[in-house]
Design an enzyme around this catalytic site. Structure first.
Site, mmCIF file in Angstrom:
data_model
loop_
_atom_site.group_PDB
_atom_site.id
_atom_site.type_symbol
_atom_site.label_atom_id
_atom_site.label_comp_id
_atom_site.label_asym_id
_atom_site.label_seq_id
_atom_site.Cartn_x
_atom_site.Cartn_y
_atom_site.Cartn_z
ATOM 1 N N ALA A 241 10.829 -12.853 -28.637
ATOM 2 C CA ALA A 241 12.133 -12.237 -28.893
ATOM 3 C C ALA A 241 12.641 -11.447 -27.680
ATOM 4 O O ALA A 241 11.967 -11.331 -26.650
ATOM 5 C CB ALA A 241 12.044 -11.341 -30.118
ATOM 6 N N HIS A 242 13.829 -10.886 -27.845
ATOM 7 C CA HIS A 242 14.511 -10.182 -26.759
ATOM 8 C C HIS A 242 13.713 -8.977 -26.256
ATOM 9 O O HIS A 242 13.064 -8.270 -27.020
ATOM 10 C CB HIS A 242 15.899 -9.720 -27.211
ATOM 11 C CG HIS A 242 15.865 -8.763 -28.375
ATOM 12 N ND1 HIS A 242 15.705 -7.408 -28.226
ATOM 13 C CD2 HIS A 242 15.958 -8.983 -29.707
ATOM 14 C CE1 HIS A 242 15.717 -6.825 -29.403
ATOM 15 N NE2 HIS A 242 15.863 -7.758 -30.328
ATOM 16 N N ASN A 243 13.747 -8.795 -24.945
ATOM 17 C CA ASN A 243 13.152 -7.631 -24.272
ATOM 18 C C ASN A 243 11.635 -7.549 -24.380
ATOM 19 O O ASN A 243 11.041 -6.512 -24.082
ATOM 20 C CB ASN A 243 13.768 -6.323 -24.781
ATOM 21 C CG ASN A 243 15.234 -6.199 -24.435
ATOM 22 O OD1 ASN A 243 16.095 -6.575 -25.229
ATOM 23 N ND2 ASN A 243 15.531 -5.689 -23.249
#
Length: 349
Positions: A241-243
């Site tokens: 997922a993001h980051n």
């Protein structure tokens, strides 16, 4: 492609025991090998096959002592498994060397810079302002968005999608169906019960010597970068997922999922179907067993975790030993309850 055993031994830093001028042109498992092929013996449980194999050569450990006569030549090395991997790499490089040039139709955007010895397959799309290194292979129907950077000796297989502004290092391999840089799962709940999409304006940065399996998705950061550091190996069907940040030389098996803004340390082992919540940190050298669920930060290095919610290995094994005895324990409790009731009845009378 043909190689003499002497050439292979030179590549591996090994020694030929047998006919060094013999040639091999294929690679096979020891139990299935035929004349003209080369195999290896690393696991002792497969030793019986070396006495019947039809392989022209077998890579073995230097101290290997056959218990029966052999009809195959040997190449003696320090580590047969690693040496065989080297052979596979050389074989693959030789195969890939035949892929050169630009097939039509394909598209290259304005101001894109593409290095030497490249291969661009049919229907591939390369966006504007991309910087692509030397010896890069981009297979058919791959999509490379604007402003993407790809390092030397990287391979992008058919159907890979790399969104704009992502950065890939040297000697990266991305297998078919991967999506790099798609939007993270960011939605803001509204007073009326709906969700407002949060724009994801970051990118994905992938280091050197990273391998990513088929149909894996790595989301871009909301802001900043989702980072996959050098040497990471990612299996098929994984969601990152993001980051998220994944430390050097960590390996992740199929169907694992890592939620947003989590940081994974270096040299971790994450087995299949592991689930990791967001906004936590996993210490270096952590091993997480298959189907485990990680719901907290792991601060101590070198732990092995099992179960969901995951706990340390020894605690899990102790708990599981009790779990297996629950039917017996339940029966004993029922028997004790019955005895207690009987004793109570006697006292009352």
């Amino acid at each position: 492609m043909e190689f003499t055993l002497e050439e292979i031994a030179h590549l591996l830093g090994g020694e030929v025991k047998g006919d060094g001028k013999a040639k091999v042109s294929s690679i096979a498992k020891i139990e299935e090998a035929s004349s003209g092929s080369i195999s290896f013996l690393s696991n002792p449980k497969y030793e019986s096959f070396i006495y019947s194999t039809n392989a022209s050569a077998v890579i073995v450990k230097k101290d290997f002592q056959p218990r029966e006569s052999l009809k195959t030549s040997l190449i003696l090395v320090d580590d047969p498994y690693t040496s065989f991997t080297t052979i596979l790499e050389a074989y693959q490089q030789a195969l890939n060397a035949s892929k050169m040039g630009k097939e039509e139709p394909s598209f290259i955007g304005k101001n894109a810079v593409i290095g030497s010895n490249h291969y661009i397959g049919a229907f591939a799309y390369i966006g504007s302002n991309c910087k692509i290194g030397n010896n890069v292979k981009i297979y058919p129907q791959a999509y490379i968005g604007d402003n993407v950077t790809i390092g030397d000796n990287t391979t992008i297989y058919a159907g890979v999608k790399i969104y704009a502004n992502c950065e890939l290092g040297n000697q990266v391999t991305i297998h078919s169906g991967c999506v790099i840089g798609s939007d993270g799962f960011g939605f803001a709940p509204q007073a009326d019960g709906t969700y407002k999409t949060i724009p994801q304006i970051g990118n994905v940065v992938i280091g050197n010597h990273v391998d990513i399996g088929a149909n894996t998705v790595i989301d871009c950061a909301t802001m900043g970068s989702t980072i996959i550091y050098d040497g990471v190996k990612i299996d098929n069907l994984i969601q990152i997922a993001h980051n998220v940040k994944i430390g050097k030389n960590t390996v992740i098996a199929a169907q694992a999922g890592i939620s947003g803004s989590t940081t994974i340390g270096e040299n971790c082992i994450i087995a299949g179907q592991v689930g990791i919540i967001g906004h936590i940190k996993i210490a270096n050298k952590t091993t997480i067993a298959a189907q485990a669920g990680i719901g907290r930060t792991i601060s101590e290095e070198g732990l092995t975790l099992l179960g969901s919610p995951a706990i340390e290995k020894l605690d899990f094994l102790k708990s599981f030993a009790i779990y297996r005895k629950l039917p017996t324990l339940q029966k004993r409790i029922e028997e004790l309850e019955e005895k207690t009731l009987n004793l109570s009845g006697i006292k009352e009378s």
